[in-house]
Design a protein around this motif. Structure first.
Motif, PDB file in Angstrom:
ATOM      1  N   VAL A 211     -27.481 -44.707 -47.433  1.00 14.00           N
ATOM      2  CA  VAL A 211     -26.949 -44.167 -46.176  1.00 14.00           C
ATOM      3  C   VAL A 211     -26.749 -45.290 -45.168  1.00 14.00           C
ATOM      4  CG1 VAL A 211     -27.428 -42.622 -44.244  1.00 14.00           C
ATOM      5  CG2 VAL A 211     -27.940 -41.898 -46.579  1.00 14.00           C
ATOM      6  N   MET A 212     -27.672 -46.231 -45.130  1.00 13.45           N
ATOM      7  CA  MET A 212     -27.530 -47.377 -44.223  1.00 13.45           C
ATOM      8  C   MET A 212     -26.275 -48.191 -44.555  1.00 13.45           C
ATOM      9  SD  MET A 212     -29.961 -50.741 -44.033  1.00 13.45           S
ATOM     10  CE  MET A 212     -29.361 -52.242 -43.245  1.00 13.45           C
ATOM     11  N   LEU A 213     -26.045 -48.430 -45.835  1.00 11.79           N
ATOM     12  CA  LEU A 213     -24.881 -49.215 -46.242  1.00 11.79           C
ATOM     13  C   LEU A 213     -23.575 -48.450 -46.023  1.00 11.79           C
ATOM     14  CD1 LEU A 213     -26.353 -50.705 -49.536  1.00 11.79           C
ATOM     15  CD2 LEU A 213     -25.991 -51.908 -47.377  1.00 11.79           C
ATOM     16  N   GLY A 285     -35.920 -36.079 -38.827  1.00 14.85           N
ATOM     17  CA  GLY A 285     -35.433 -37.315 -39.427  1.00 14.85           C
ATOM     18  C   GLY A 285     -33.987 -37.605 -39.062  1.00 14.85           C
ATOM     19  N   SER A 286     -33.160 -36.563 -38.984  1.00 16.53           N
ATOM     20  CA  SER A 286     -31.766 -36.749 -38.594  1.00 16.53           C
ATOM     21  C   SER A 286     -31.652 -37.275 -37.169  1.00 16.53           C
ATOM     22  CB  SER A 286     -31.021 -35.415 -38.726  1.00 16.53           C
ATOM     23  OG  SER A 286     -29.708 -35.521 -38.246  1.00 16.53           O
ATOM     24  N   ALA A 287     -32.447 -36.726 -36.259  1.00 17.04           N
ATOM     25  CA  ALA A 287     -32.413 -37.199 -34.875  1.00 17.04           C
ATOM     26  C   ALA A 287     -32.847 -38.657 -34.784  1.00 17.04           C
ATOM     27  CB  ALA A 287     -33.317 -36.316 -34.011  1.00 17.04           C
ATOM     28  N   LEU A 288     -33.904 -39.014 -35.518  1.00 12.14           N
ATOM     29  CA  LEU A 288     -34.375 -40.401 -35.497  1.00 12.14           C
ATOM     30  C   LEU A 288     -33.342 -41.345 -36.089  1.00 12.14           C
ATOM     31  CD1 LEU A 288     -36.579 -42.532 -35.097  1.00 12.14           C
ATOM     32  CD2 LEU A 288     -37.528 -41.876 -37.317  1.00 12.14           C
ATOM     33  N   ALA A 289     -32.731 -40.947 -37.206  1.00 12.73           N
ATOM     34  CA  ALA A 289     -31.740 -41.808 -37.851  1.00 12.73           C
ATOM     35  C   ALA A 289     -30.516 -42.017 -36.970  1.00 12.73           C
ATOM     36  CB  ALA A 289     -31.330 -41.213 -39.196  1.00 12.73           C
ATOM     37  N   VAL A 362     -23.162 -38.130 -36.918  1.00 13.22           N
ATOM     38  CA  VAL A 362     -22.918 -37.669 -38.289  1.00 13.22           C
ATOM     39  C   VAL A 362     -23.436 -38.635 -39.345  1.00 13.22           C
ATOM     40  CG1 VAL A 362     -20.879 -36.394 -37.562  1.00 13.22           C
ATOM     41  CG2 VAL A 362     -20.616 -38.706 -38.446  1.00 13.22           C
ATOM     42  N   VAL A 363     -23.950 -39.786 -38.939  1.00 15.45           N
ATOM     43  CA  VAL A 363     -24.464 -40.755 -39.919  1.00 15.45           C
ATOM     44  C   VAL A 363     -25.538 -40.158 -40.827  1.00 15.45           C
ATOM     45  CG1 VAL A 363     -25.985 -42.778 -40.033  1.00 15.45           C
ATOM     46  CG2 VAL A 363     -23.809 -42.920 -38.849  1.00 15.45           C
ATOM     47  N   PRO A 364     -26.494 -39.359 -40.324  1.00 17.17           N
ATOM     48  CA  PRO A 364     -27.509 -38.797 -41.238  1.00 17.17           C
ATOM     49  C   PRO A 364     -26.939 -37.864 -42.301  1.00 17.17           C
ATOM     50  CG  PRO A 364     -28.271 -38.684 -38.965  1.00 17.17           C
ATOM     51  CD  PRO A 364     -26.824 -39.070 -38.919  1.00 17.17           C
ATOM     52  N   MET A 365     -25.725 -37.375 -42.122  1.00 22.38           N
ATOM     53  CA  MET A 365     -25.139 -36.463 -43.104  1.00 22.38           C
ATOM     54  C   MET A 365     -24.246 -37.174 -44.119  1.00 22.38           C
ATOM     55  SD  MET A 365     -24.270 -33.070 -40.815  1.00 22.38           S
ATOM     56  CE  MET A 365     -23.426 -33.949 -39.505  1.00 22.38           C
ATOM     57  N   ALA A 399     -17.749 -36.893 -47.584  1.00 20.03           N
ATOM     58  CA  ALA A 399     -17.258 -37.898 -46.633  1.00 20.03           C
ATOM     59  C   ALA A 399     -15.957 -37.440 -45.985  1.00 20.03           C
ATOM     60  CB  ALA A 399     -17.060 -39.234 -47.351  1.00 20.03           C
ATOM     61  N   MET A 400     -15.067 -36.845 -46.783  1.00 19.82           N
ATOM     62  CA  MET A 400     -13.812 -36.342 -46.232  1.00 19.82           C
ATOM     63  C   MET A 400     -14.060 -35.172 -45.279  1.00 19.82           C
ATOM     64  SD  MET A 400     -10.517 -36.800 -46.282  1.00 19.82           S
ATOM     65  CE  MET A 400     -10.233 -37.716 -47.802  1.00 19.82           C
ATOM     66  N   ALA A 401     -14.997 -34.294 -45.626  1.00 22.34           N
ATOM     67  CA  ALA A 401     -15.299 -33.154 -44.763  1.00 22.34           C
ATOM     68  C   ALA A 401     -15.881 -33.606 -43.426  1.00 22.34           C
ATOM     69  CB  ALA A 401     -16.262 -32.208 -45.473  1.00 22.34           C
ATOM     70  N   LEU A 402     -16.739 -34.623 -43.449  1.00 21.64           N
ATOM     71  CA  LEU A 402     -17.298 -35.141 -42.205  1.00 21.64           C
ATOM     72  C   LEU A 402     -16.197 -35.673 -41.298  1.00 21.64           C
ATOM     73  CD1 LEU A 402     -20.509 -37.038 -43.388  1.00 21.64           C
ATOM     74  CD2 LEU A 402     -20.419 -35.031 -41.923  1.00 21.64           C
TER      75      LEU A 402
END
Length: 460
Positions: A211-213, A285-289, A362-365, A399-402
């Protein structure tokens, strides 16, 4: 004689140069070609230059102006050499553009301010950015249901990857090899953890680092360019995104193959519906990320808490929609639609570009989990190959949906906000209590804007 014809060649050249430099920074930060083109034209128009032509092809930008029909056109070119997410510079340039449109600064002051923006450092040291990336991966590990050991190992792995990629970037290695090295290092660290007596799932560490990459890949800009008709730029951005993702896949798959070669079992992750406590950890975790990613991307500190809140609500929407059995792509699309809808308003309140809010939220997703599952199934071979391919297709659809959900939310939010402001002006009288309308520069107006008929009657 028009205003642009009265400008000297020197002034026209400086105006084109300023517009190109602003467009370069916006494009390098992931803004869509349509937004960059509109901004460059607005800057030139605010400085008295009419009828300018802008051409953007991902790596190069050109801008031209013809003062008169019998005079040669003045053309300037600029190349986008470096692409790095820097939300602090992006925000400061956005404020500069707004000041130009309000006529608060002139051409000379704008050029000086842009020079200060691009040459000045940041308000946080580089080691703090490394810690921010670590906290982001720790949040993703928590989001995936990991315990404290998983969170700490994911944090350490992310910090190691950031330092490795920073060193490779200074040596001018292409981004593809940086992604391969990052994915390989994440897998090697997970393998070393699996060889210890610690009872934890190393796949959570690998997934968090994937996810980071993925976070720095410009899926949103590519899709926005495709939707707005900039197909050449969209194709180039999509190629860059595919190449960067292929680097991640190459690095992680190499590590997984090494694990099977040395006899280390790498378990698969099968995400289920989760319990109520599990959903709570996912939201936390999503909020922190999201907040950590914004911090690592130099976003203003005032935006971190709202970004965390938006991301938490989006994750709750995604999980609640996915619970009845709706596909993963549709659940994240609805969550991304929410982010796009509220991101425009939140960004206006925070005085930051909407790109800062929506991308961070949206990064955590991002589909790190689907990519990891697909790689492990493909590494097994045999009957698992079809399931692995299905998981990789699922990752692409997520990824396309996001991207599509966020962009659709932005399309809906902007006209809705304009109509709401008009309705407020029509219905509201003099404000003795309640919220006041706020101008784009942050100042407040106590009286609503009068209609054209009222102004005509007053002037009469």
């Amino acid at each position: 004689m028009s205003a642009s014809e009265e400008l000297s060649v020197r002034t026209i050249t400086q105006t084109l140069d300023l517009s190109l430099r602003i467009g370069e920074l916006l494009l390098a930060s992931g803004a869509g070609a349509a937004d960059v083109t509109a901004t460059m034209q607005a800057v030139a128009r605010a400085l008295g230059l009419r009828n300018v032509d802008v051409d953007i092809t991902f790596t190069s930008m050109s801008m031209s102006h013809q003062p008169a029909a019998d005079e040669p056109a003045i053309v300037q070119l600029r190349y986008v050499k470096q692409r790095a997410i820097d939300y602090e510079h992006l925000t400061r340039v956005d404020h500069l553009v707004r000041a130009l449109l309000r006529q608060d600064v002139d051409l000379k002051e704008a050029r000086s301010e842009l020079g200060r923006i691009t040459s000045s450092g940041h308000d946080r040291p580089r080691w703090a950015i490394t810690v921010g990336w670590g906290l982001m991966c720790g949040g993703v590990g928590l989001q995936l249901g990991g315990d404290l050991a998983v969170v700490l190992i994911a944090l350490f792995a992310a910090m190691a990857i950031d330092r490795l990629q920073l060193r490779m970037s200074r040596r001018r290695y292409p981004a593809f090899y940086q992604q391969v090295a990052g994915g390989g290092l994440a897998t090697i660290i997970a393998l070393l953890v699996a060889a210890t007596p610690l009872a934890l799932d190393p796949s959570l560490v690998v997934t968090a680092n994937i996810v980071m990459l993925l976070a720095g890949i410009g899926f949103f800009g590519a899709l926005q360019d495709a939707l707005t008709g900039f197909y050449i730029t969209a194709g180039a951005r999509l190629t860059e995104a595919i190449l960067a993702t292929s680097g991640i896949i190459a690095g992680v798959s190499g590590g997984i193959s090494l694990a099977y070669a040395v006899g280390v079992e790498v378990p698969q992750l099968d995400p289920g519906s989760g319990t109520l406590s599990g959903v709570g950890l996912m939201i936390l975790g999503s909020a922190l990320a999201a907040a950590a990613f914004a911090f690592a991307s130099y976003a203003p500190r005032r935006s971190l808490a709202p970004i965390a809140l938006v991301s938490a609500v989006a994750m709750a929407i995604s999980q609640s929609v996915a619970a009845p059995g709706i596909g993963r792509a549709w659940s994240v699309a609805l969550a991304a639609l929410f982010v796009g809808l509220v991101g425009y308003t939140v960004a206006g309140r925070l005085r930051v570009p909407p790109l800062v809010v929506v991308v961070s939220a949206v990064v955590p997703m991002l589909p790190g989990l689907s990519i990891y599952r697909g790689l492990t199934l493909l590494a097994e071979g045999g009957g698992s190959t079809s399931a692995g391919l299905l998981a990789m297709v699922t990752a692409g659809s997520v990824a396309m949906a996001l991207s599509a959900g966020v962009i659709l939310g932005e399309y809906v939010a902007q006209p809705v906000k304009r109509e709401a402001a008009r309705l407020e002006s029509r219905l509201a009288g003099p404000r003795l209590v309640g919220p006041l309308r706020t101008r784009p520069d942050g100042s407040q107006r106590t009286q609503p804007r009068r209609s054209r008929r009222d102004r005509a009657g007053t002037s009469a």
